[in-house]
Design an enzyme around this catalytic site. Structure first.
Site, PDB file in Angstrom:
ATOM      1  CB  THR A  16      20.126  47.138  65.609  1.00  0.00           C
ATOM      2  OG1 THR A  16      21.085  46.461  64.788  1.00  0.00           O
ATOM      3  CG2 THR A  16      19.528  48.298  64.813  1.00  0.00           C
ATOM      4  CG  ASP A  17      24.683  43.740  67.254  1.00  0.00           C
ATOM      5  OD1 ASP A  17      23.888  43.743  66.305  1.00  0.00           O
ATOM      6  OD2 ASP A  17      25.684  43.003  67.310  1.00  0.00           O
ATOM      7  CG  PHE A  18      25.070  47.739  71.473  1.00  0.00           C
ATOM      8  CD1 PHE A  18      25.727  46.670  72.066  1.00  0.00           C
ATOM      9  CD2 PHE A  18      25.628  48.322  70.362  1.00  0.00           C
ATOM     10  CE1 PHE A  18      26.944  46.210  71.560  1.00  0.00           C
ATOM     11  CE2 PHE A  18      26.840  47.872  69.848  1.00  0.00           C
ATOM     12  CZ  PHE A  18      27.495  46.823  70.448  1.00  0.00           C
TER      13      PHE A  18
END
Lengths: 411, 423
Positions: A173-175
């Site tokens: 989800t960071d990306f």
């Protein structure tokens, strides 16, 4: 040389780990002046995370950190020092945009919440990202994208039906979020430039990530559907999967090709290629239409896997693509560096770092025709630009700078 | 020149977007629409192929029943236009003259073949920002290759790292490949917009979904570059460096949770200590794990023997609790743990409810109110929230409003164009 599209945009950056620094890397790549604040006393997580240049660890040697922080200026400020809040407010006057992804409440504890920042700079855009957003019963829940992927619904839909779910690789989800973050920040900058209005943007990594699965949530809401683990199967395609291929010149055996057949023409083309190689089972009536292929999918997958296992994956990909069958090799991380298309796009750019030597950083996925992005400075050594940034960019006097330095605030 | 009033209903309220994309690029325009832009979806007569993508309302296929379409086209208005006809192409050019953005996801070269490539359109409107979203970019050796989701996730490097080590690589069973490129397209559109507002110069934005996916791999590519190590898929575990790994996924009493034991800053070591203290409270503590110096371990790196000890102690503890008990305990104790959530868990999640996340949109044709994912960001100073304001358009729903109201076509023109198949 063409100018850069974000030249003149001034960013004070408190972001750390992945989601925040990747967001501000888009800004620095396209010409914004990004002052990245770190603490020498508590170096950020990624500086201590591998890989390290030559396998030798060190605070200035992490490739994880170096990738996301190219083109930024590195400042070291001890946020626990009594002079720090006043110094930050001074930089906030200079900034157009301030970015941070601490647990909600951290800036406020330093006396640097949106109220204080906007008092010294009413037009400032403060961007805050956190796991679950500000307010609500769970705002202080800590986490990383690596584990949040489960709450965002991804883990639940990756895996084999006879085994449990597995996670998407990395801090997935960071990306997802940086692309939404850049769009939102620049939308706020647009309004700031036109009207002088600032704002506080509050991004919940959970809420943003759910936008990649909108139809899955609608399906649950209106149809009551709960997805099941399906491996690589697809409800509208057959065959659809990853099939083994021959080992390659490196002796690597973990070799695969993906094949996806969505219509009768693609099926006929695939079948003909297999028949040409003597795989005649595939002509059976069990596979003639989509409906019957679905009913015999295990058997079909077995026949295809037996066929692909004797082929070089790249040769097979080119051959299937040439007859209109969607097919692609499974690239491992080494393959990404050799991939002909990624090379053509110059996906990796090498920057020369004073301690690491040359290291690969990824260039943007979006090529702008008039003002392409440019990565030309390696990620900063811890605190390397503190004096230059505070004196030359922000405009602190030499006396003020020395006072802070001697008081120990710049560590 | 824009003024305060222009920004009332949303950050991008002053701007017009023409969205010609099919299922491969729809999220890009949706993001700009959520931020307040006036997005006009341009479909071929009869409707976009994206309307044939499932799932469908009550599982019955139909052009007005695709939930994929609903999710990606909410907030947009819709017109039909056959841009391969002279009439359709002429109308599109007239719309381009007053548009700020144009988004498309056709195969490379297709728009130029219709006389609607960037060079053609910038001659009409030099300020135009045109965004092209394709699997591999506009040129290069794979530019003409066909990519479905699984093919793209494979070539982008994602699949090799995801799945069980003894089985084929896996994709996410909900398509991700074009979503990454579409979202990157929205970010790049705004970068080009920022330049255009200062200089008046528009440009062409050429997005590669393959690259967007290759950028989701955290530090894995850098491991090859700097240490010549190829990281591999490990099922419930994650290889975080050559030879060190951590377990991410764990079964519990009623499902699974994610918990990432490991060392380092950002609360990681503290999280493990809190978990160990909780286990001790309930008589399931582990003195061996208490003795590990978690604070000195690097981020996400635990050697095999430490992981073995951790699994032996933590796995049985999780089996004595439900997902919700573990999530509640994690919040109280600041542990890095989340439940593996199903869509219905997500729809009912209390944090999302507390933040008023979901938007409930009337579908008057079905007599139903449908729940949509809402704000992807909160603009704390804007009266109008980011989020969904209207349902996706029906086929040609706004032909009269836009082609009639804006371009001045009368009813006779509209029915003539309909007969010719242009709209």
């Amino acid at each position: 040389m063409a100018g850069l599209p974000l030249e003149g945009l001034k960013v004070l950056d408190f972001c750390w780990v992945a989601v925040g620094p990747m967001t501000t890397k888009y800004l620095s790549e396209y010409g914004a002046t990004v002052l990245r604040v770190e603490s020498g006393k508590r170096p950020e997580t990624l500086r201590r995370a591998g890989p390290f240049a030559g396998g030798e660890s060190g605070i200035n040697r992490s490739g994880y950190f170096a990738n996301y922080n190219a083109n930024k200026y590195g400042l070291s400020i001890d946020m626990g020092h009594p002079s720090a809040p006043e110094l930050i407010l001074r930089i906030a006057e200079w900034a157009d945009v301030i970015t941070e992804n601490f647990t909600p409440g951290t800036l406020e504890r330093w006396g640097l919440g949106y109220d204080e920042l906007s008092r010294v700079n009413p037009r400032v855009v403060l961007f805050s990202a956190s796991m679950l957003g500000r307010g609500g019963p769970m705002q202080t829940q800590p986490g990383f994208g690596a584990v949040l992927s489960s709450l965002a619904g991804y883990t639940n839909i990756i895996g084999w039906p006879d085994r449990g779910p597995v996670n998407p690789y990395g801090a997935y989800t960071d990306f997802v979020c940086p692309k939404f973050a850049v769009a939102a920040i620049l939308a706020a900058v647009d309004r700031q430039r036109a009207t002088g209005l600032g704002t506080h943007l509050d991004m919940s990594q959970l809420e943003t990530s759910l936008h990649f699965g909108g139809s899955m949530l609608l399906d649950a809401g209106v149809n009551g559907r709960e997805p099941e683990l399906v491996g690589n199967r697809h409800p509208a395609a057959s065959p659809h999967g990853a099939y083994p291929c021959a080992s390659d010149a490196n002796g690597e055996t973990d070799r695969w090709i993906t094949i996806a057949v969505f219509n009768d023409e693609q099926w006929a083309a695939l079948r003909d290629e297999m028949v040409a190689d003597g795989v005649t089972d595939v002509q059976s009536g069990e596979f003639r239409t989509f409906r019957v292929r679905k009913a015999h999918e295990d058997k079909l997958d077995g026949i295809i896997a037996g066929w692909t296992a004797n082929h070089d994956r790249h040769a097979l990909m080119h051959r299937l693509q040439s007859v209109g069958v969607p097919a692609g090799v499974v690239n491992d991380t080494r393959d990404l560096f050799d991939d002909e298309q990624l090379k053509h796009r110059e996906h990796f750019t090498w920057l020369d770092h004073p301690e690491m030597g040359p290291y690969a950083t990824d260039y943007t996925e979006s090529h702008l025709s008039a003002t392409p992005g440019r990565l030309d400075r390696p990620a900063p050594l811890l605190g390397q630009d503190t004096e230059y940034a505070l004196r030359e960019i922000v405009g602190l006097s030499e006396a003020d700078y020395r006072e802070l330095e001697e008081a120990g605030a710049l560590e | 020149m824009t003024s305060n009033d222009d920004y009332g209903p949303g950050l991008l309220a002053p701007y017009r977007v023409l969205d010609l994309s099919d299922g491969r690029g729809l999220l890009c325009g949706k993001m700009l629409a959520d931020l307040g832009a006036d997005v006009v979806q341009v479909e071929p007569p009869g409707g976009s192929p994206a309307r044939r993508v499932g799932p469908f309302y009550k599982d019955e296929p139909g052009a007005e029943r695709s939930l994929f379409w609903w999710a990606c086209c909410a907030n947009k208005r819709g017109i039909t236009l056959d841009i391969a006809t002279d009439d359709g192409s002429t109308l599109l050019r007239r719309l381009v003259a007053n548009a700020d953005f144009l988004i498309e996801s056709a195969d490379p070269g297709r728009m130029a073949a219709l006389g609607l490539g960037y060079d053609d359109l910038q001659a009409i409107n030099p300020r135009l920002v045109m965004v092209s979203i394709t699997a591999f970019g506009q040129d290069g050796p794979y530019a003409d290759y066909q990519a479905s989701d699984i093919v793209g996730m494979a070539l982008g490097g994602f699949m090799h790292l995801t799945g069980d080590g003894d089985r084929p690589p896996l994709r996410v069973s909900m398509p991700q490949f074009y979503q990454h490129g579409s979202a990157a397209g929205a970010a790049a559109a705004m970068i080009a917009h920022t330049h255009r507002q200062l200089t008046g110069e528009g440009q062409h934005v050429d997005v590669s979904c393959q690259q967007a996916v290759a950028r989701t791999l955290a530090h894995a590519p850098q491991y090859w570059d700097l240490e010549q190590t190829i990281l591999r898929r490990m099922g419930a575990y994650r290889e975080s460096a050559g030879g060190t790994f951590t377990r991410i996924n764990w079964p519990c009493k009623d499902g699974y949770v994610n918990f990432q034991p490991g060392g380092g800053t950002a609360g990681a070591a503290r999280s493990v200590r809190s978990m160990l203290a909780w286990m001790t409270e309930e008589g399931m503590g582990s003195p061996e794990l208490d003795a590990v110096n978690w604070e000195e371990l690097g981020y996400g790196t635990a050697r095999a023997e430490i992981m073995e000890m951790t699994v032996a102690a933590v796995a049985p503890f999780f089996m004595t609790h439900t997902r919700n008990e573990l999530a509640d305990g994690a919040l109280e104790r600041r542990i890095l743990l989340f439940p593996v959530a199903t869509p219905s868990d997500i729809l009912a999640h209390r944090q999302l409810a507390a933040r008023d996340y979901y938007d409930h949109i009337e579908h008057e044709d079905f007599g139903e109110t449908v729940t949509y994912p809402g704000h992807f960001v909160k603009d704390m100073q804007d009266a109008a929230r980011v989020g969904v304001r209207r349902r996706a358009p029906h086929v040609g729903e706004h032909n009269r409003e836009i082609l009639g109201g804006e371009l001045g076509l009368n009813d006779r023109d509209l029915s003539r164009l309909t007969e010719l198949g242009a709209i």
